[in-house]
Design a protein around this motif. Structure first.
Motif, PDB file in Angstrom:
ATOM      1  N   VAL A  11    -104.383  80.914-105.040  1.00  0.00           N
ATOM      2  CA  VAL A  11    -103.516  80.098-105.895  1.00  0.00           C
ATOM      3  C   VAL A  11    -104.292  79.587-107.109  1.00  0.00           C
ATOM      4  CG1 VAL A  11    -102.228  77.912-105.988  1.00  0.00           C
ATOM      5  CG2 VAL A  11    -101.941  79.454-104.053  1.00  0.00           C
ATOM      6  N   PHE A  12    -105.531  79.210-106.923  1.00  0.00           N
ATOM      7  CA  PHE A  12    -106.339  78.672-108.017  1.00  0.00           C
ATOM      8  C   PHE A  12    -106.665  79.751-109.048  1.00  0.00           C
ATOM      9  CE2 PHE A  12    -110.287  76.572-109.640  1.00  0.00           C
ATOM     10  CZ  PHE A  12    -109.650  75.471-110.164  1.00  0.00           C
ATOM     11  N   ILE A  13    -106.951  80.959-108.595  1.00  0.00           N
ATOM     12  CA  ILE A  13    -107.202  82.068-109.524  1.00  0.00           C
ATOM     13  C   ILE A  13    -105.945  82.351-110.342  1.00  0.00           C
ATOM     14  CG2 ILE A  13    -107.647  84.559-109.648  1.00  0.00           C
ATOM     15  CD1 ILE A  13    -110.169  83.070-109.152  1.00  0.00           C
ATOM     16  N   ILE A  14    -104.786  82.387-109.685  1.00  0.00           N
ATOM     17  CA  ILE A  14    -103.525  82.631-110.394  1.00  0.00           C
ATOM     18  C   ILE A  14    -103.255  81.517-111.407  1.00  0.00           C
ATOM     19  CG2 ILE A  14    -101.011  82.770-110.088  1.00  0.00           C
ATOM     20  CD1 ILE A  14    -101.601  84.223-107.418  1.00  0.00           C
ATOM     21  N   LEU A  15    -103.509  80.283-111.028  1.00  0.00           N
ATOM     22  CA  LEU A  15    -103.320  79.154-111.939  1.00  0.00           C
ATOM     23  C   LEU A  15    -104.217  79.271-113.168  1.00  0.00           C
ATOM     24  CD1 LEU A  15    -101.971  76.381-112.431  1.00  0.00           C
ATOM     25  CD2 LEU A  15    -103.895  75.379-111.187  1.00  0.00           C
ATOM     26  N   ASN A  16    -105.464  79.679-112.976  1.00  0.00           N
ATOM     27  CA  ASN A  16    -106.370  79.857-114.105  1.00  0.00           C
ATOM     28  C   ASN A  16    -105.915  80.991-115.011  1.00  0.00           C
ATOM     29  OD1 ASN A  16    -108.359  77.835-113.862  1.00  0.00           O
ATOM     30  ND2 ASN A  16    -109.232  78.911-112.118  1.00  0.00           N
ATOM     31  N   MET A  68    -109.220  69.353-104.819  1.00  0.00           N
ATOM     32  CA  MET A  68    -108.786  69.759-103.475  1.00  0.00           C
ATOM     33  C   MET A  68    -109.674  70.873-102.918  1.00  0.00           C
ATOM     34  SD  MET A  68    -106.477  67.681-102.768  1.00  0.00           S
ATOM     35  CE  MET A  68    -105.958  68.370-101.230  1.00  0.00           C
ATOM     36  N   GLY A  69    -110.032  71.825-103.761  1.00  0.00           N
ATOM     37  CA  GLY A  69    -110.913  72.908-103.323  1.00  0.00           C
ATOM     38  C   GLY A  69    -112.301  72.408-102.979  1.00  0.00           C
ATOM     39  N   THR A  70    -112.776  71.430-103.732  1.00  0.00           N
ATOM     40  CA  THR A  70    -114.076  70.848-103.430  1.00  0.00           C
ATOM     41  C   THR A  70    -114.045  70.140-102.077  1.00  0.00           C
ATOM     42  OG1 THR A  70    -114.509  70.578-105.784  1.00  0.00           O
ATOM     43  CG2 THR A  70    -115.850  69.277-104.282  1.00  0.00           C
ATOM     44  N   ALA A  71    -112.953  69.445-101.812  1.00  0.00           N
ATOM     45  CA  ALA A  71    -112.814  68.786-100.506  1.00  0.00           C
ATOM     46  C   ALA A  71    -112.797  69.810 -99.379  1.00  0.00           C
ATOM     47  CB  ALA A  71    -111.544  67.942-100.478  1.00  0.00           C
ATOM     48  N   MET A  78    -101.253  72.113-117.302  1.00  0.00           N
ATOM     49  CA  MET A  78    -102.096  73.071-116.580  1.00  0.00           C
ATOM     50  C   MET A  78    -103.513  72.526-116.400  1.00  0.00           C
ATOM     51  SD  MET A  78    -100.494  75.642-115.569  1.00  0.00           S
ATOM     52  CE  MET A  78     -99.198  76.795-115.848  1.00  0.00           C
ATOM     53  N   PHE A  79    -104.008  71.824-117.404  1.00  0.00           N
ATOM     54  CA  PHE A  79    -105.325  71.196-117.287  1.00  0.00           C
ATOM     55  C   PHE A  79    -105.332  70.194-116.134  1.00  0.00           C
ATOM     56  CE2 PHE A  79    -108.078  67.589-118.395  1.00  0.00           C
ATOM     57  CZ  PHE A  79    -109.301  68.232-118.345  1.00  0.00           C
ATOM     58  N   ASN A  80    -104.266  69.401-116.027  1.00  0.00           N
ATOM     59  CA  ASN A  80    -104.165  68.434-114.931  1.00  0.00           C
ATOM     60  C   ASN A  80    -104.070  69.142-113.582  1.00  0.00           C
ATOM     61  OD1 ASN A  80    -104.283  66.297-116.683  1.00  0.00           O
ATOM     62  ND2 ASN A  80    -102.063  66.120-116.870  1.00  0.00           N
ATOM     63  N   LEU A  81    -103.311  70.248-113.517  1.00  0.00           N
ATOM     64  CA  LEU A  81    -103.202  71.001-112.263  1.00  0.00           C
ATOM     65  C   LEU A  81    -104.534  71.629-111.865  1.00  0.00           C
ATOM     66  CD1 LEU A  81     -99.750  72.767-112.644  1.00  0.00           C
ATOM     67  CD2 LEU A  81    -100.386  71.027-110.973  1.00  0.00           C
ATOM     68  N   ILE A  82    -105.259  72.151-112.849  1.00  0.00           N
ATOM     69  CA  ILE A  82    -106.571  72.738-112.552  1.00  0.00           C
ATOM     70  C   ILE A  82    -107.523  71.669-112.039  1.00  0.00           C
ATOM     71  CG2 ILE A  82    -108.617  73.750-113.629  1.00  0.00           C
ATOM     72  CD1 ILE A  82    -106.768  75.472-115.294  1.00  0.00           C
ATOM     73  N   THR A  83    -107.508  70.510-112.658  1.00  0.00           N
ATOM     74  CA  THR A  83    -108.383  69.419-112.219  1.00  0.00           C
ATOM     75  C   THR A  83    -108.045  68.983-110.795  1.00  0.00           C
ATOM     76  OG1 THR A  83    -108.522  68.665-114.506  1.00  0.00           O
ATOM     77  CG2 THR A  83    -109.238  67.130-112.810  1.00  0.00           C
ATOM     78  N   LEU A  84    -106.768  68.826-110.507  1.00  0.00           N
ATOM     79  CA  LEU A  84    -106.345  68.434-109.164  1.00  0.00           C
ATOM     80  C   LEU A  84    -106.711  69.493-108.137  1.00  0.00           C
ATOM     81  CD1 LEU A  84    -104.805  66.421-107.377  1.00  0.00           C
ATOM     82  CD2 LEU A  84    -102.742  67.727-107.890  1.00  0.00           C
TER      83      LEU A  84
END
Length: 100
Positions: free
Chosen positions: A24-29, A58-61, A48-54
């Protein structure tokens, strides 16, 4: 029959969630880079910047929780390198989006 190990099941569930997040993160980028390349909307780029940051938080967690299991297998090495790749790609994507 052996007992069900809940720690092992939790590890596999977290790994599955990680790989779903990764896709999902790759697709978002990709969507963000295409949108910034075509100059669709400044508001959309900010969203999109806000979604990438969020999603990065989440991925870091997820990555931190998976690394707390302290398993040293090929799977954890794959997760480590894929996480580093996606973080670098997202930072570069954010920089490109802000520059364009």
């Amino acid at each position: 029959m052996s007992k069900i190990d809940l720690k092992h099941i939790a590890f596999h569930v977290l790994v599955a969630l990680y790989f779903i997040w990764f896709i999902v993160f790759i697709i978002l980028n990709i969507i963000t880079l295409i949108g910034s390349y075509k100059n669709i909307s400044i508001d959309l780029n900010n969203a999109m910047f806000n979604l990438i940051t969020l999603n990065l938080i989440m991925g870091t967690a997820l990555y931190i929780v998976i690394s707390m299991f302290r398993k040293h297998t090929r799977l954890t090495k794959t997760i480590k390198y894929s996480y580093l790749f996606v973080v670098l790609a997202s930072v570069l994507g954010i920089l490109i989006t802000k520059i364009l």
